[in-house]
Structures are given as C-alpha cells and as structure tokens.
Design a protein around this motif. Structure first.
Motif, mmCIF file in Angstrom:
data_model
loop_
_atom_site.group_PDB
_atom_site.id
_atom_site.type_symbol
_atom_site.label_atom_id
_atom_site.label_comp_id
_atom_site.label_asym_id
_atom_site.label_seq_id
_atom_site.Cartn_x
_atom_site.Cartn_y
_atom_site.Cartn_z
ATOM 1 N N ALA A 2 0.854 -1.192 0.000
ATOM 2 C CA ALA A 2 0.000 0.000 0.000
ATOM 3 C C ALA A 2 0.880 1.229 0.000
ATOM 4 N N GLU A 3 0.736 2.059 -1.048
ATOM 5 C CA GLU A 3 1.627 3.209 -1.190
ATOM 6 C C GLU A 3 1.379 4.268 -0.120
ATOM 7 N N LYS A 4 0.188 4.288 0.480
ATOM 8 C CA LYS A 4 -0.103 5.276 1.511
ATOM 9 C C LYS A 4 0.575 4.923 2.826
ATOM 10 N N LYS A 5 1.060 3.701 2.930
ATOM 11 C CA LYS A 5 1.731 3.291 4.153
ATOM 12 C C LYS A 5 3.217 3.656 4.094
ATOM 13 N N SER A 31 7.221 -3.718 17.799
ATOM 14 C CA SER A 31 7.549 -2.693 18.790
ATOM 15 C C SER A 31 7.225 -1.281 18.321
ATOM 16 N N LEU A 32 6.768 -1.139 17.070
ATOM 17 C CA LEU A 32 6.494 0.187 16.529
ATOM 18 C C LEU A 32 5.096 0.662 16.912
ATOM 19 N N PRO A 33 4.954 1.909 17.316
ATOM 20 C CA PRO A 33 3.609 2.472 17.517
ATOM 21 C C PRO A 33 2.866 2.458 16.174
ATOM 22 N N ASP A 34 1.610 2.084 16.200
ATOM 23 C CA ASP A 34 0.816 2.016 14.960
ATOM 24 C C ASP A 34 1.520 1.137 13.924
ATOM 25 N N ARG A 35 1.842 -0.087 14.316
ATOM 26 C CA ARG A 35 2.624 -0.975 13.462
ATOM 27 C C ARG A 35 1.960 -1.238 12.119
ATOM 28 N N LEU A 36 0.640 -1.141 12.043
ATOM 29 C CA LEU A 36 -0.052 -1.388 10.783
ATOM 30 C C LEU A 36 0.152 -0.259 9.780
ATOM 31 N N ASP A 37 0.759 0.841 10.228
ATOM 32 C CA ASP A 37 1.078 1.928 9.293
ATOM 33 C C ASP A 37 2.327 1.615 8.459
ATOM 34 N N TYR A 38 3.056 0.568 8.836
ATOM 35 C CA TYR A 38 4.302 0.210 8.160
ATOM 36 C C TYR A 38 4.091 -1.040 7.301
ATOM 37 N N HIS A 39 4.762 -1.066 6.155
ATOM 38 C CA HIS A 39 4.626 -2.214 5.263
ATOM 39 C C HIS A 39 5.997 -2.609 4.728
ATOM 40 N N LEU A 40 6.347 -3.877 4.915
ATOM 41 C CA LEU A 40 7.637 -4.383 4.461
ATOM 42 C C LEU A 40 7.548 -4.838 3.011
ATOM 43 N N CYS A 41 8.480 -4.382 2.179
ATOM 44 C CA CYS A 41 8.565 -4.798 0.775
ATOM 45 C C CYS A 41 9.901 -5.508 0.566
ATOM 46 N N ILE A 42 9.852 -6.779 0.213
ATOM 47 C CA ILE A 42 11.055 -7.563 -0.055
ATOM 48 C C ILE A 42 11.207 -7.668 -1.571
ATOM 49 N N VAL A 112 9.262 -1.536 -19.359
ATOM 50 C CA VAL A 112 7.926 -0.935 -19.377
ATOM 51 C C VAL A 112 7.246 -1.095 -18.025
ATOM 52 N N SER A 113 7.618 -2.164 -17.323
ATOM 53 C CA SER A 113 6.977 -2.455 -16.044
ATOM 54 C C SER A 113 7.749 -1.897 -14.853
ATOM 55 N N ASN A 114 8.601 -0.892 -15.088
ATOM 56 C CA ASN A 114 9.308 -0.261 -13.983
ATOM 57 C C ASN A 114 8.337 0.371 -12.996
ATOM 58 N N GLN A 115 8.659 0.222 -11.720
ATOM 59 C CA GLN A 115 7.860 0.834 -10.659
ATOM 60 C C GLN A 115 8.768 1.679 -9.783
ATOM 61 N N GLN A 116 8.314 2.849 -9.419
ATOM 62 C CA GLN A 116 9.051 3.666 -8.448
ATOM 63 C C GLN A 116 8.312 3.567 -7.124
ATOM 64 N N ILE A 117 8.997 3.022 -6.128
ATOM 65 C CA ILE A 117 8.375 2.768 -4.833
ATOM 66 C C ILE A 117 9.015 3.672 -3.785
ATOM 67 N N PRO A 118 8.232 4.493 -3.111
ATOM 68 C CA PRO A 118 8.785 5.342 -2.046
ATOM 69 C C PRO A 118 9.139 4.501 -0.825
#
Length: 411
Positions: A2-5, A31-42, A112-118
C-alpha cells in the motif's frame, strides 16, 4: 503493498536480505507504535533463495546435493507472518533517488513495467555475484540448474580440469570433483598416484585459503593431493576463450597458456551495485557504510546496508550473525524517533557493530575430510566434516537463514 503506508524496503533475498526481513517482522514491527502503518517490501530478482555455500558439492554430486536441497522459495518462508504486513516483489532495483526517497524496480524483463516505490526506510542487501553461474543466482534458478547440468555432463568425459581460485569455493570445488572422478588415496599415501583426471587449482598467491593460517592451508593442500588435485601457486588466470569444441584456452598472468577440457572460475565476487550512483560507492564498488551503525549516511536518513554489498564487512555467515541485529536495532530506534516528539529517543545510544576478525572458516575437502578454525582454534578434519562436510550446512545454517529461526530471539 500500500503506497499510503510507510514502506520499509529490503532489497535482496539472499542471506542478508532474508535475515533483515525476518528480523524486522519478528522484532522491529511489533515494537512500533501504529505498526499497521508500516509495510515491508522484499525485492529480489529471483523467487528463490539459493544457499550458494552448497554449490561445490552440487557440481559433481547431484545425488548427494540435488538442487531441491539448496533452493528455497522465498514466499514460503514468510507465510508464518500476517500477509498484511509485507509484500514480496520479484524484480530488480535499477535506480535510487535519495532526494525523493524512492527506489525504481524493474519487474520482469521489461523496462515498461518499472515501478518507483517510495521508502520510509531502506535496507540495501543486493549482495554480490560470481563470474560463473555455478556459484550464485542472478535472474533465476533455471540459469543455475542449466549451468550445473552442463558441467556435470562434461565432467563425465573430461581428462583435464582447470579451476581458478584458491579461496574456499575453489578449494571445495576441486576437492569434490577430485574425489568424485579420481577417488582418494589411502590415509598413509601422501598423494594419489596416477589420477584418472588431471585437475589443477590456481591459487594466485603463495598459499591457498588466505583466511586461514599457513599450517592449515598446507594441510588442505595435502588433502587435495590425496584426491588428485595439483595446486599451482602465484599464477592467476587473466582471460579465457571458448574454443568451440568444448575446451577452453586460459591465459595466465605470466604469459603461460593452458588448454583444458573444463575451466571453472571460482575466484572473486562483484557487488551488485551498478544501479547506484558513484557517490554512494567506495573504490571497490561497495556501498559506503558507517562501520559502527551500518547506516548509509550519504543516502540520507534511515538507509542501511548489509552483507557482501556493504563496505564494512569481509563477508561470511558469522559476520551476518553479528551485523543484522545492529542494523535492525538501529532502524527500530530511527523509526521510533522520527515519529516521536521526545528528544531523548532521538539521542538514545546506537547499537554498535564490532567486526569479528577471528579466524573462522570451515573448508570440506571431498566427502570425508576438511580443514578449518573457529574463533582462532584449530579444528580437526572430523569436526569440519561433522559440522559442514556432511551436508554443507543445509540442515543448520540454510534452515536458520531461510526460515528466520536464527532470529527467533532479539539479539
């Protein structure tokens, strides 16, 4: 994803990348406050983790080391976690924009399928690659399996084999091939007489196994002699040419030319950093990494480097065990600090990495012998065989790294 995370991106799915991802989900995220605000991308080019340590035995002993033993689907390792917390992307990093704090990922073979991920935080763990496809995975498992199939077929007919590289990979490969093709001399014979196949190992230095003391290196050379391997010191291969008939012509640094039925390059690795700007790299192409905190200071806040790609390390599994907790504990501190109004959090003490410079190396030579040292202590041949030579650490280190069980407790 989710890009908003707040994306925590781990680039790399080998030893360092998998370890960082497991450690984050086990000990940082909870251990993070509001842990659901973070998303791990491997992010990793291959869908599989290759336990490359096992490659020397796989070359000549497919019955003992089939690829099914040392390739592991990355997705399966993360089914133990809540799927909302992470995303696995099969792709390759092609650019890093430190100002925009975003990574460009090429998914598949098409630009063509390049993605820029923040990213909110970034771990660079893209590792290194070898010249030969036998010893490292690049785009996928199929490339390694094809290389293994080819070398195994050619070994059946070979009369001369040249292996370049006096480090552990070269020595282990020579030992495995030597015992497989030549058998081994009896315990009381100093060398195998009249080997069926002429196997030559170029060490490029005045001894093999530069990470071990001379007496242990000499013992290794003696064991190689027992399986019909001749070691040539102080000569390096500088170029090679495929002759079109299955043989290879290799030029050495002294002008000598060797023609061999099989040539295996088992020397040197190159960091996977060609996608990064030169300002982030040192003279050897490694990511310039803070040797204490393992942050990449020149890349801005919350960027870290781990494993072979980084400048702080001399490599090895033992180093990984020390480095991963340091980088991830400092990441946890940084993530909490950026979301906290407390000055004390930001000023709290970093976890500090201390390099393990002790003599630590286990090198099997064939299926029953080996040399090595642990924490500076010499190890007997039996101990090296027992801990590594039996299965090349598949049942211990491979399982720990892949499953994340090594990081069951916060260090």
């Amino acid at each position: 994803m989710a890009e908003k995370k707040k994306n925590i991106i781990v680039l790399g799915g080998s030893f360092a990348g998998l370890s960082a991802a497991h450690y984050f989900l086990k000990h940082v995220s909870p251990s993070l406050p509001d842990r659901l605000d973070y998303h791990l991308c491997i992010v990793n080019p291959s869908k599989d983790f290759m336990f490359r340590i096992a490659a020397p035995r796989a070359i000549s002993c497919p019955d003992l080391m089939p690829t099914s033993k040392f390739f592991f689907p990355i997705a399966d390792a993360f089914k133990q976690y809540d799927s909302q917390l992470y995303t696995i992307i099969q792709g390759k990093a092609t650019a890093l924009d430190t100002a925009a704090r975003a990574v460009t990922i090429q998914v598949g073979d098409s630009t063509v399928s390049n993605q820029q991920i923040p990213y909110h935080a970034l771990v660079i763990a893209t590792g290194s690659r070898t010249t030969s496809a036998l010893f490292s995975i690049d785009s996928g498992r199929q490339e390694v399996e094809a290389a293994l199939k080819d070398i195994r077929q050619r070994l059946q007919q070979a009369k001369t084999i040249l292996i370049a590289g006096g480090g552990p990979t070269g020595v282990e490969t020579a030992g495995e091939i030597g015992e497989s093709l030549n058998g081994k001399a009896c315990s009381f014979s100093p060398r195998l007489k009249n080997p069926k196949v002429q196997i030559t190992l170029l060490s490029g230095s005045n001894k093999i196994l530069p990470g071990l003391r001379s007496s242990i290196a000499d013992q290794a050379e003696s064991y190689l002699g027992k399986v019909g391997v001749e070691v040539i010191h102080n000569k390096r291969a500088v170029s090679s040419k495929d002759n079109g008939d299955g043989t290879t012509t290799v030029a050495l640094d002294n002008g000598e030319i060797i023609r061999s039925d099989i040539y295996i390059e088992a020397v040197g690795v190159k960091p996977n950093t060609e996608w990064l700007e030169g300002s982030l790299l040192n003279e050897t192409g490694h990511v310039k990494t803070n040797k204490a905190s393992l942050r990449v200071d020149d890349a801005g806040p919350r960027v870290y480097a781990l494993g072979d790609v980084a400048s702080y390390t001399r490599g090895g599994v033992m180093d990984m065990y020390d480095a991963v907790p340091v980088a991830l504990c400092n990441m946890k501190k940084d993530l909490i600090a950026v979301g906290s109004a407390s000055q004390s959090v930001a000023e709290s003490t970093d976890r500090v990495y201390t390099p393990n410079l002790a003599e630590n190396q286990l090198v099997p030579i064939g299926r029953s012998r080996g040399v090595g040292a642990f924490k500076g202590w010499w190890l007997s041949s039996f101990i090296v065989w027992f801990f590594k030579g039996r299965d090349y650490l598949i049942g211990t280190v491979a399982v720990e790294m892949y499953s994340g069980s090594k990081w069951g407790k916060a260090s």
